[in-house]
Design an enzyme around this catalytic site. Structure first.
Site, PDB file in Angstrom:
ATOM      1  N   ASP A   1      -1.060 -44.902  23.073  1.00 39.20           N
ATOM      2  CA  ASP A   1      -1.965 -45.437  24.087  1.00 39.20           C
ATOM      3  C   ASP A   1      -3.276 -46.008  23.552  1.00 39.20           C
ATOM      4  O   ASP A   1      -3.841 -46.902  24.159  1.00 39.20           O
ATOM      5  CB  ASP A   1      -2.264 -44.347  25.121  1.00 39.20           C
ATOM      6  CG  ASP A   1      -1.030 -44.007  25.947  1.00 39.20           C
ATOM      7  OD1 ASP A   1      -0.247 -44.931  26.228  1.00 39.20           O
ATOM      8  OD2 ASP A   1      -0.844 -42.844  26.308  1.00 39.20           O
TER       9      ASP A   1
ATOM     10  N   TYR B   1       0.002 -42.676  33.885  1.00 36.68           N
ATOM     11  CA  TYR B   1      -0.556 -41.397  33.458  1.00 36.68           C
ATOM     12  C   TYR B   1      -2.070 -41.428  33.453  1.00 36.68           C
ATOM     13  O   TYR B   1      -2.673 -42.439  33.139  1.00 36.68           O
ATOM     14  CB  TYR B   1      -0.083 -41.053  32.045  1.00 36.68           C
ATOM     15  CG  TYR B   1       0.828 -39.861  32.038  1.00 36.68           C
ATOM     16  CD1 TYR B   1       2.201 -40.026  31.984  1.00 36.68           C
ATOM     17  CD2 TYR B   1       0.327 -38.565  32.100  1.00 36.68           C
ATOM     18  CE1 TYR B   1       3.055 -38.935  31.992  1.00 36.68           C
ATOM     19  CE2 TYR B   1       1.172 -37.475  32.101  1.00 36.68           C
ATOM     20  CZ  TYR B   1       2.536 -37.663  32.049  1.00 36.68           C
ATOM     21  OH  TYR B   1       3.364 -36.582  32.059  1.00 36.68           O
TER      22      TYR B   1
END
Ligand SMILES: *[C@@H]1O[C@H](CO)[C@@H](O)[C@H](O)[C@H]1NC(C)=O
Ligand SMILES: *[C@@H]1O[C@H](CO)[C@@H](O)[C@H](O)[C@H]1NC(C)=O
Length: 727
Positions: free
Chosen positions: A371, A459
């Site tokens: 990420d 998320y």
């Protein structure tokens, strides 16, 4: 990441930008003042406050006072590590645009941040002195090439310019993500497929999924896999996957290379009751809890000056960063005996994340997100929601970033800083009647939290840096948001053959929550009272006693092993071979002779179960150990490599560490990985209650004795506002 509607993201960014151009007010939420309850006579009760709140009077009377107006257009630099200002970003853009090397403006910026001055320069700097010259570090795509440049803002020119020959690519820009998910929407074949799956193209929402690296197919050009969902009937479109449909897109050509349509017999999950917004919830709601908040009748105890924070015995610098999210620098703690500030942490940040999914099928095998390096952990850090993301006594800090064309924009309320009192005890002792003494001493535990929350598509990661008065730093990661789910023909567990491999848990009709992990790797450049430190593994070794003078047969003892080289500090945690892990300054000792130090106290100890030769694990090899120690090197900041996107794993922390360089009595960097295994359960559907794990950096023989013994307890008269019980 997992994925998102980056169309929406871009709108949000634009809206935020516009908002900030026009409204540059900086507000702080109120702390209660004694007048607040005057209509009831002071002190007021909780119940009265609630009544006031319900009638609106309380809220109205307490409109947030203007605290401090951060005028980003005219922001001044106060510390050598302060992020680039709007004016500086504009200047960098101008310098690059004018440069003949760059086809006069034909560039796309993947990254534009402060080129931090050399560590020696920062350490030598004192308030009031001139800054080391301000420079920008830029990664830009020009033509087909990626350039890493340093732009000197004082000289007004590009001072270094290297073309990347790495296998990987820089972090995607928001513009890359937005344009990629639009590509399939214009394609006829895609429209037909989607229609056959029962979804109107106008209801389709797609997400850009980084595809890792598995061999030649992922080399030589920037690729992204686009997968889509139906937004019909729910904002929680992640729960309505058009399963098995994957569109391979060339990110630069904006062209479809391949459409794979494998899920024809998998129905679209209905998505009923998956909308998580309060406005659509059906009654009955849960029994409500009464409002609660922290009161600081004398205001907060911390001060923020630009990006420098002072609180209690702590001082540190906070910097929003598009890749790391938050960077904490120059953290120093006051010694209660000498009154001197002592260095603890030169720089700490989230270096990389690794989120591999455990489903090797066609539409899932490549989901092995990084990420920070692929999506930008800070780029995806959204504005915090006052009162709910952070308590009412929070101070908010904005991020100033550059978009792909070099235009600066502001991400408001990106970080919050607040004092936390969670009812915990910082130390206590009551004397029991045996001694005949009546002693009851207890101290409340108040801490300072620096928080951000990244929403990397579905998320949400909450990252807290929590500073304690006793010198401990707790680094906590919370996971919430929405699962990345898989469509299935199953509607009930009874239909599933016991041999069938689901790769997850059936969470609802036609929905599988796929098994995955989260690893969050922190770069912790510890400087314990100076840069020359050593890493000591204190092994708790079992000893047996043969024919001793007492009946005891065994005990354990701490055996100190000073790591000589990097391989001595590649640590895999083990419950039955426990150790402590100390970062010490070998040349600085306490009065009685122990080397001063800090220890890393592990928590969140999940370790990757993937094969080390599995391509995702080669790229995520920085998670092969939970602890590493490397010699300080300015170029080794990002555990998954500088160019992470489609990288092969040849520039990771694991590769650097295997050089096995000397680390004793050197400037060294500690790396710690928090891990989470996630086998989803029904409570994770349709939105996940937060799961958290943390690790600590804790003083070990750093102070001469308990540094917070000479602190005062709280008394009723310190807290004059409202009674704590409802009447
Ligand atoms: C698609 O859109 C049309 C027109 O808005 C609507 O009548 C139809 O019900 C939609 N179909 C689906 C599957 O949502
Ligand atoms: C510093 O890091 C870079 C990148 O890993 C490497 O090429 C270089 O050799 C390192 N320098 C030292 C002294 O280890």
């Amino acid at each position: 990441m997992e994925a998102t509607s980056y169309l929406r993201l871009s709108f949000l960014l634009m809206a935020a930008l516009l908002l900030l151009v026009f409204v540059r007010t900086w507000v702080r939420l109120p702390s209660l003042s004694p007048e607040d309850c005057s209509e009831f006579g002071s002190p007021c009760t909780l119940k009265q406050r609630i009544q006031l709140g319900r009638t609106g009077g309380f809220i109205e009377k307490n409109k947030p006072p203007k605290y401090q107006k951060i005028d980003h257009e005219n922001e001044v630099v106060k510390h050598p590590l302060d992020p680039l200002t709007i004016q500086e970003i504009k200047k960098v853009r101008e310098i690059i645009s004018k440069s003949s090397d760059f086809n006069h403006g034909e560039f796309s910026l993947n990254s534009l941040v402060l080129e931090e001055p050399l560590k020696e320069e920062v350490l030598a700097w004192k308030a009031g002195k001139n800054f080391p010259s301000r420079k920008a570090s830029v990664i830009a795509q020009v033509g087909g090439y990626f350039h890493k440049m340093v732009v000197d803002l004082v000289l007004g020119q590009i001072v270094t310019n290297d073309i990347s020959h790495e296998a990987g690519y820089p972090t995607m820009t928001v513009e890359d993500m937005v344009s990629s998910v639009r590509v399939p929407l214009k394609n006829k074949e895609f429209a037909d497929i989607v229609k056959k799956r029962g979804v109107n193209v106008s209801d389709v929402s797609c997400v850009p999924i980084s595809l890792g690296w598995f061999g030649e197919a992922e080399e030589g050009r920037r690729l992204v896999k686009v997968q889509c969902y139906s937004m019909a009937g729910t904002v929680n479109f992640y729960m309505r996957p058009i399963e098995g449909l994957t569109v391979l897109v060339d990110m630069d050509m904006k062209k479809i290379l391949k459409i794979t349509n494998n899920g024809k017999d998998i129905p679209l999950p209905k998505g009923e009751n998956t909308d998580y917004r309060l406005s659509v919830q059906k009654q009955p709601l849960l029994p409500p809890l009464n409002p609660i908040s922290i009161e600081q009748p004398k205001g907060p105890s911390f001060k923020v000056d630009g990006h420098q924070v002072k609180w209690g015995s702590w001082e540190f610098h906070v910097k929003p960063d598009p890749r790391a999210g938050v960077i904490i620098s120059e953290a120093k703690v006051k010694d209660p005996d000498t009154g001197k500030m002592r260095r603890v942490l030169y720089k700490g940040f989230t270096s990389e994340l690794f989120v591999p999914y455990m489903d090797p099928s066609d539409a899932w095998y490549f989901k092995t997100y990084m990420d920070a390096g692929e999506y930008g952990f800070g780029l995806n850090t959204m504005s915090l929601e006052p009162l709910n993301d952070c308590p009412r006594n929070a101070y908010y800090m904005d991020g100033v970033f550059a978009s792909a064309d070099g235009t600066p924009y502001v991400r408001p309320n990106m970080i919050c800083i607040f004092e936390r009192y969670a009812g915990d005890i910082s130390w206590r002792h009551t004397e029991c009647p045996i001694s005949g003494m009546e002693i009851r001493e207890a101290r409340p535990k108040v801490t300072l939290v620096v928080r951000m929350s990244a929403s990397v598509a579905n998320y949400d990661y909450i990252v807290d840096w929590e500073f304690q008065t006793d010198g401990l730093i707790r680094i906590k990661v919370g996971l919430s948001g929405i699962l990345m789910v898989k469509g299935t023909k199953y509607e009930n567990v009874d239909q599933i053959d016991s041999n069938a491999e689901l790769h997850g848990t059936l969470l609802a009709e036609n929905v599988i929550g796929v098994i995955h992990d989260h690893y969050v790797t922190f770069h912790l450049d510890m400087d314990i009272d100076g840069t020359e430190n050593s890493f000591v593994q204190v092994k708790m070794a079992k000893k047996t006693v043969e024919n001793g003078p007492t009946p005891r047969k065994s005990f354990w003892t701490g055996e100190r092993h000073i790591a000589q080289t990097e391989k001595d500090a590649q640590i895999q945690l083990s419950l039955y071979n426990p150790s402590e892990f100390h970062m010490i300054n070998p040349s600085k000792k306490t009065k009685i002779g122990n080397p001063v130090g800090y220890k890393v106290v592990p928590g969140g100890t999940a370790a990757s179960l993937l094969d080390h030769n599995d391509p995702p694990q080669l790229r995520g090899a920085f998670t092969n150990n939970q602890i590493w120690v490397t010699p300080y090197n300015r170029s080794e900041q990002w555990a998954g490599g500088l160019y992470t996107y489609q990288s092969k794993g040849d520039d990771t922390l694991a590769v650097w560490s295997n050089r096995d360089r000397p680390i004793e009595k050197k400037d060294i960097v500690l790396w710690y990985t928090l891990g989470f295994h996630h086998l989803p359960c029904q409570e994770d559907y349709p939105i996940m209650p937060t799961v958290s794990a943390s690790f600590d950096l804790k003083p070990v023989n750093f102070f001469e004795s308990n540094p917070i013994m000479r602190t005062a307890p709280m008394t009723e008269k310190d807290l004059p506002m409202c009674s704590a019980s409802a009447e």
